[in-house]
Scaffold this motif. Sequence first.
Motif, PDB file in Angstrom:
ATOM      1  N   ILE A 113       0.994  -1.071  -0.062  1.00  0.00           N
ATOM      2  CA  ILE A 113      -0.054   0.061   0.019  1.00  0.00           C
ATOM      3  C   ILE A 113       0.881   1.220  -0.101  1.00  0.00           C
ATOM      4  CG2 ILE A 113      -2.023  -1.060   1.339  1.00  0.00           C
ATOM      5  CD1 ILE A 113      -1.016   0.611   3.500  1.00  0.00           C
ATOM      6  N   LYS A 114       2.142   1.013  -0.273  1.00  0.00           N
ATOM      7  CA  LYS A 114       3.052   2.349  -0.342  1.00  0.00           C
ATOM      8  C   LYS A 114       2.551   3.058  -1.650  1.00  0.00           C
ATOM      9  CE  LYS A 114       7.826   1.938   0.520  1.00  0.00           C
ATOM     10  NZ  LYS A 114       9.067   1.371   0.501  1.00  0.00           N
ATOM     11  N   ARG A 115       2.036   4.125  -1.463  1.00  0.00           N
ATOM     12  CA  ARG A 115       1.703   5.116  -2.512  1.00  0.00           C
ATOM     13  C   ARG A 115       2.336   6.303  -2.371  1.00  0.00           C
ATOM     14  NH1 ARG A 115      -3.302   2.391  -1.196  1.00  0.00           N
ATOM     15  NH2 ARG A 115      -3.610   0.851  -2.775  1.00  0.00           N
ATOM     16  N   ASP A 116       2.595   6.884  -3.538  1.00  0.00           N
ATOM     17  CA  ASP A 116       3.117   8.446  -3.368  1.00  0.00           C
ATOM     18  C   ASP A 116       1.788   9.368  -3.048  1.00  0.00           C
ATOM     19  OD1 ASP A 116       4.015  10.854  -3.707  1.00  0.00           O
ATOM     20  OD2 ASP A 116       4.998  10.736  -5.483  1.00  0.00           O
ATOM     21  N   ILE A 117       1.752   9.501  -1.572  1.00  0.00           N
ATOM     22  CA  ILE A 117       0.644  10.223  -1.038  1.00  0.00           C
ATOM     23  C   ILE A 117       0.531  11.551  -1.312  1.00  0.00           C
ATOM     24  CG2 ILE A 117      -0.247  10.902   1.251  1.00  0.00           C
ATOM     25  CD1 ILE A 117      -0.316   7.864   0.924  1.00  0.00           C
ATOM     26  N   LYS A 118       1.726  12.267  -1.774  1.00  0.00           N
ATOM     27  CA  LYS A 118       1.636  13.845  -2.439  1.00  0.00           C
ATOM     28  C   LYS A 118       0.917  13.744  -3.591  1.00  0.00           C
ATOM     29  CE  LYS A 118       5.750  15.466   0.188  1.00  0.00           C
ATOM     30  NZ  LYS A 118       6.876  16.031  -0.144  1.00  0.00           N
ATOM     31  N   LYS A 119       1.243  12.745  -4.466  1.00  0.00           N
ATOM     32  CA  LYS A 119       0.686  12.727  -5.710  1.00  0.00           C
ATOM     33  C   LYS A 119      -0.815  12.379  -5.759  1.00  0.00           C
ATOM     34  CE  LYS A 119       4.825  11.982  -8.319  1.00  0.00           C
ATOM     35  NZ  LYS A 119       5.784  11.339  -9.304  1.00  0.00           N
ATOM     36  N   ASP A 120      -1.066  11.388  -4.593  1.00  0.00           N
ATOM     37  CA  ASP A 120      -2.411  10.743  -4.684  1.00  0.00           C
ATOM     38  C   ASP A 120      -3.058  10.839  -3.159  1.00  0.00           C
ATOM     39  OD1 ASP A 120      -4.637   8.991  -5.140  1.00  0.00           O
ATOM     40  OD2 ASP A 120      -3.495   7.227  -5.218  1.00  0.00           O
ATOM     41  N   ASN A 121      -3.350  12.106  -2.988  1.00  0.00           N
ATOM     42  CA  ASN A 121      -3.786  12.342  -1.527  1.00  0.00           C
ATOM     43  C   ASN A 121      -5.055  11.801  -1.257  1.00  0.00           C
ATOM     44  OD1 ASN A 121      -1.694  14.137  -0.817  1.00  0.00           O
ATOM     45  ND2 ASN A 121      -2.789  15.864  -1.762  1.00  0.00           N
ATOM     46  N   TYR A 122      -5.813  11.348  -1.810  1.00  0.00           N
ATOM     47  CA  TYR A 122      -7.094  10.687  -1.633  1.00  0.00           C
ATOM     48  C   TYR A 122      -7.004   9.261  -1.994  1.00  0.00           C
ATOM     49  CZ  TYR A 122      -8.082  15.256  -0.205  1.00  0.00           C
ATOM     50  OH  TYR A 122      -8.260  16.751   0.419  1.00  0.00           O
ATOM     51  N   ASN A 123      -5.612   8.706  -2.492  1.00  0.00           N
ATOM     52  CA  ASN A 123      -5.800   7.234  -3.204  1.00  0.00           C
ATOM     53  C   ASN A 123      -6.828   6.968  -4.017  1.00  0.00           C
ATOM     54  OD1 ASN A 123      -3.859   6.279  -1.209  1.00  0.00           O
ATOM     55  ND2 ASN A 123      -5.677   5.846   0.489  1.00  0.00           N
TER      56      ASN A 123
ATOM     57  N   THR B  32      -6.115   6.423  -7.245  1.00  0.00           N
ATOM     58  CA  THR B  32      -6.149   4.957  -7.681  1.00  0.00           C
ATOM     59  C   THR B  32      -7.049   3.910  -7.175  1.00  0.00           C
ATOM     60  OG1 THR B  32      -3.909   5.731  -8.598  1.00  0.00           O
ATOM     61  CG2 THR B  32      -4.583   3.162  -8.778  1.00  0.00           C
ATOM     62  N   LEU B  33      -6.985   3.922  -5.876  1.00  0.00           N
ATOM     63  CA  LEU B  33      -7.732   2.984  -5.244  1.00  0.00           C
ATOM     64  C   LEU B  33      -9.382   3.024  -5.309  1.00  0.00           C
ATOM     65  CD1 LEU B  33      -7.807   0.453  -3.486  1.00  0.00           C
ATOM     66  CD2 LEU B  33      -7.441   1.975  -1.372  1.00  0.00           C
TER      67      LEU B  33
ATOM     68  N   GLN C  78     -17.461  11.665  -0.799  1.00  0.00           N
ATOM     69  CA  GLN C  78     -17.513  10.962   0.479  1.00  0.00           C
ATOM     70  C   GLN C  78     -16.123  10.251   0.647  1.00  0.00           C
ATOM     71  OE1 GLN C  78     -19.916  10.907   2.472  1.00  0.00           O
ATOM     72  NE2 GLN C  78     -21.099  12.440   1.366  1.00  0.00           N
ATOM     73  N   TRP C  79     -15.480   9.843  -0.427  1.00  0.00           N
ATOM     74  CA  TRP C  79     -14.193   8.992  -0.353  1.00  0.00           C
ATOM     75  C   TRP C  79     -13.023   9.928   0.370  1.00  0.00           C
ATOM     76  CZ3 TRP C  79     -12.596   4.055  -1.385  1.00  0.00           C
ATOM     77  CH2 TRP C  79     -11.146   3.947  -1.529  1.00  0.00           C
ATOM     78  N   LYS C  80     -13.200  11.156  -0.138  1.00  0.00           N
ATOM     79  CA  LYS C  80     -12.106  11.967   0.576  1.00  0.00           C
ATOM     80  C   LYS C  80     -12.541  12.344   1.834  1.00  0.00           C
ATOM     81  CE  LYS C  80     -11.209  14.194  -4.148  1.00  0.00           C
ATOM     82  NZ  LYS C  80     -11.469  15.489  -5.008  1.00  0.00           N
ATOM     83  N   LYS C  81     -13.599  12.076   2.416  1.00  0.00           N
ATOM     84  CA  LYS C  81     -13.736  12.539   3.911  1.00  0.00           C
ATOM     85  C   LYS C  81     -13.093  11.370   4.828  1.00  0.00           C
ATOM     86  CE  LYS C  81     -17.932  15.130   2.775  1.00  0.00           C
ATOM     87  NZ  LYS C  81     -19.370  15.162   3.019  1.00  0.00           N
TER      88      LYS C  81
ATOM     89  N   HIS D 119     -10.257   3.697   3.636  1.00  0.00           N
ATOM     90  CA  HIS D 119     -10.048   3.398   2.366  1.00  0.00           C
ATOM     91  C   HIS D 119      -9.535   1.723   2.239  1.00  0.00           C
ATOM     92  CE1 HIS D 119      -9.119   7.724   1.327  1.00  0.00           C
ATOM     93  NE2 HIS D 119     -10.276   7.423   1.473  1.00  0.00           N
ATOM     94  N   LEU D 120      -8.630   1.352   3.127  1.00  0.00           N
ATOM     95  CA  LEU D 120      -8.221  -0.063   3.017  1.00  0.00           C
ATOM     96  C   LEU D 120      -9.248  -0.930   3.421  1.00  0.00           C
ATOM     97  CD1 LEU D 120      -4.727   0.420   4.184  1.00  0.00           C
ATOM     98  CD2 LEU D 120      -5.483  -0.043   1.989  1.00  0.00           C
ATOM     99  N   GLU D 121     -10.160  -0.614   4.607  1.00  0.00           N
ATOM    100  CA  GLU D 121     -11.233  -1.617   5.109  1.00  0.00           C
ATOM    101  C   GLU D 121     -12.226  -1.702   3.753  1.00  0.00           C
ATOM    102  OE1 GLU D 121     -12.687   0.468   8.356  1.00  0.00           O
ATOM    103  OE2 GLU D 121     -11.046   0.259   9.697  1.00  0.00           O
ATOM    104  N   ILE D 122     -12.735  -0.625   3.133  1.00  0.00           N
ATOM    105  CA  ILE D 122     -13.459  -0.589   2.094  1.00  0.00           C
ATOM    106  C   ILE D 122     -13.069  -1.474   0.907  1.00  0.00           C
ATOM    107  CG2 ILE D 122     -14.677   0.653   0.174  1.00  0.00           C
ATOM    108  CD1 ILE D 122     -14.489   3.122   2.373  1.00  0.00           C
ATOM    109  N   GLU D 123     -11.693  -1.443   0.491  1.00  0.00           N
ATOM    110  CA  GLU D 123     -10.982  -2.242  -0.556  1.00  0.00           C
ATOM    111  C   GLU D 123     -11.178  -3.780  -0.001  1.00  0.00           C
ATOM    112  OE1 GLU D 123      -6.899  -2.817  -2.563  1.00  0.00           O
ATOM    113  OE2 GLU D 123      -6.707  -2.214  -0.511  1.00  0.00           O
ATOM    114  N   ARG D 124     -11.121  -4.160   1.179  1.00  0.00           N
ATOM    115  CA  ARG D 124     -11.198  -5.679   1.764  1.00  0.00           C
ATOM    116  C   ARG D 124     -12.559  -5.862   1.724  1.00  0.00           C
ATOM    117  NH1 ARG D 124      -7.340  -3.706   5.555  1.00  0.00           N
ATOM    118  NH2 ARG D 124      -8.586  -3.471   6.932  1.00  0.00           N
TER     119      ARG D 124
END
Length: 222
Positions: free
Chosen positions: A130-140, A142-143, A162-165, A171-176
């Motif tokens: 789950i190592k993502r570039d947080i600066k480029k993808d502040n709200y995940n 891609t996920l 809603q996702w951004k909140k 986010h990871l809980e939702i992905e699972r």
Amino acid sequence: MNDSNTKHFFCTQDAIKYGIDIALLLQHIKYWIDFNKDKESHFHKNKIWFYQSAREMSEYLPFMNEKKIFRLLKKMESMGIIESGNFNKKQYDRTKWYSLNEHSNSYNQEIHSPKMSNATTTNEQPIPNIKRDIKKDNYNQTLFDKCFKLYQRGNRANALKQWKKLTDEQHLEIERALPEYTRYTEYIYRRSFENYLNRDNEHWKDKVIRPAPKQISNGMMI
């Protein structure tokens, strides 16, 4: 989460003092505390916290089962290495939050660099997938796109709001949760994705109702 190629690292000083199991779990806690350092919602009592259940931690550390992690966490609290709290918005949510005890030796250690001079050289961070570039993808983003494509119902723009909140842990809980939900919940019965993501309801934690198995004439279940 369980990837046979995943590598883990820990602080040698922690391993010598507490043992390898605690050192590995402690590094996991340090990682998430550092990950949350810029999040106001994780700042309580003048320090940074993170929340995860023992079951969720076992998904990141598959060589430890839930019961073992639960025992280690209690032991680490009794030793004064970490402390726990409850800062959940909903009273019925008993998920524990964890932070480092400022009086422990681990509190002032560098907690996020895999190139620490006192870390093992054969291991890496415990959550590389789950190592993502947080600066480029502040709200995940891609996920989000992946989850929205899987869900297939709702207004994308409203769902993204809603996702951004939500937090990265949510986010990871939702992905699972989504694979099981979309598998057993027909399209016409799914709530809109923006409703599903509403942080006040947390529908991704709802129990998924699986259809009863069908019985055919020879007695076999399908």
